[in-house]
Design an enzyme around this catalytic site. Structure first.
Site, PDB file in Angstrom:
ATOM      1  N   THR A 251       0.852  -1.196   0.000  1.00  0.00           N
ATOM      2  CA  THR A 251       0.000   0.000   0.000  1.00  0.00           C
ATOM      3  C   THR A 251       0.885   1.242   0.000  1.00  0.00           C
ATOM      4  OG1 THR A 251      -1.804  -1.103   1.168  1.00  0.00           O
ATOM      5  CG2 THR A 251      -1.774   1.282   1.241  1.00  0.00           C
ATOM      6  N   PHE A 253       1.209   5.162   0.741  1.00  0.00           N
ATOM      7  CA  PHE A 253       0.644   6.239   1.556  1.00  0.00           C
ATOM      8  C   PHE A 253       1.316   7.552   1.172  1.00  0.00           C
ATOM      9  CE2 PHE A 253      -0.021   2.399   3.899  1.00  0.00           C
ATOM     10  CZ  PHE A 253      -1.177   2.566   4.649  1.00  0.00           C
TER      11      PHE A 253
END
Length: 383
Positions: A251, A253
């Site tokens: 992921t 960010f």
């Protein structure tokens, strides 16, 4: 100043019915009064002098303030307050810790609350997910980037390591429900099927919140997909470790702040922009050509509906009726710093073809070494 105040009180003005100011004295009287006022002010200034402090010979004088004295002191990472969406144990909390070690994390129940926490000075930074290597973009946060005026000042990539968590003593065969964030459920779908679990999948706001819900309600028939840290925080057992379908599960960010950082050219930088156009699809080709001509690599392009103008109507003289086009905002990430002349020239050219353009941030790229095997041993991941 006292004389001026007395003069103002002596000659009040009033608003007439037509909205213009009328004065109660003649012009000659007003000029005469101004002359008297000026004489009083001059005589007062001449009669009053400000005593200067004596200068001592041989004594060091106080150093005048410089620009550096007026600059705010840098905030140490241990004093940074970093907002994230979720509860303790969320992957976003781990991303905040990776981006700003030893920071003070500020959990928020919604993504927009994290934006507002920075805008209202409740937090100094926000760390929010924008895309996952398997689940794709988090569209909500792209819309919020446009709605709010925060700046992207960095990025961090976090390997996602999912675990199946339940209360102590619970056996997998007795489970009837598995809860997690929608992306957590999607990223473990094949593994759950291989485990032979006959369970209902139920989506909740975040992964750690699922673990917290099970512990708070003492649910013995429900498991959560979350991080190993969430199991430690909420007193759950890990029934299965590393249940993500793909080890290449990462992921991305972004870190947000109230002020942008100064772009550098001595290290790898990435720049994020958003733009809109209203002259057809050929404009998008011209925009992309501005980057290709300067050998600037695009790492992402994302389209989102233009909420201010979702549909463009065009009357075609050659065809009976009205053509309807969906209008989009385009988000683009490219590998270049706004400190580079080629990036500045590319943006200048793009402005010529677009009706709206905004630089969301120019920031250092996350160059942290990573391999798929590292995610299998990590116990601090993200949602």
């Amino acid at each position: 100043m006292k004389a001026a105040a007395q003069l103002a009180r002596s000659y009040p003005s009033e608003q007439n019915a037509q909205g213009t100011d009328t004065c109660e004295i003649s012009r000659s009287e007003w000029q005469s009064s101004c002359t008297v006022l000026t004489n009083k002010v001059v005589s007062r200034d001449q009669s009053e002098t400000i005593p200067m402090p004596p200068v001592s010979v041989g004594v060091d004088h106080v150093k005048p303030l410089s620009v550096t004295d007026l600059s705010p002191a840098p905030i140490h990472e241990s004093n940074l307050r970093v907002a994230y969406q979720g509860v303790p144990g969320a992957y976003s909390e781990a991303a905040a810790g990776k981006a700003y070690p030893n920071c003070q994390t500020v959990p928020c129940d919604q993504f927009e609350v994290a934006f507002q926490a920075v805008e209202l000075w409740t937090a100094d930074r926000a760390v929010l997910p924008v895309e996952n290597s398997l689940g794709g973009s988090i569209h909500r946060n792209y819309d919020l980037l446009l709605r709010h005026r925060l700046h992207i000042v960095g990025e961090v990539h976090l390997p996602v390591h999912h675990c199946l968590l339940a209360l102590p003593g619970v056996r997998k065969e007795l489970l009837t429900r598995v809860i997690s964030h929608p992306q957590g459920l999607a990223q473990c779908e094949r593994t759950l099927a291989k485990l032979g679990l006959s369970v209902v999948r139920e989506a909740v706001d975040d992964t750690a919140g699922a673990a917290q819900f099970i512990a708070a309600n003492n649910l013995h028939d429900t498991a959560a997909i979350a991080s190993a840290r969430a199991a430690e925080i909420y007193g759950l057992e890990i029934l299965e470790d590393g249940i993500q379908d793909d080890v290449n599960n990462v992921t991305r960010f972004v870190m947000l702040a109230r002020e942008p950082i100064v772009p550098r050219i001595d290290s790898p930088f990435k720049t994020s922009i958003v733009f809109a156009h209203d002259k057809g699809t050929s404009v998008l080709y011209k925009v992309l050509s501005a980057f290709a001509f300067r050998d600037i690599s695009l790492t992402k392009i994302e389209s989102r509906p233009n909420h201010n103008r979702p549909i463009r109507l065009v009357d075609d003289v050659n065809v009976v009726g009205t053509a309807k086009y969906f209008e989009y905002m385009f988000y683009v990430d490219f590998e270049a710093s706004m400190g580079e002349m080629r990036a500045q020239n590319a943006i200048s050219e793009v402005r010529e073809f677009t009706s709206f353009l905004r630089v969301l941030g120019s920031y250092p790229m996350d160059m942290t070494p990573w391999s798929p095997s590292s995610s299998s041993t990590s116990h601090t991941s993200s949602s």
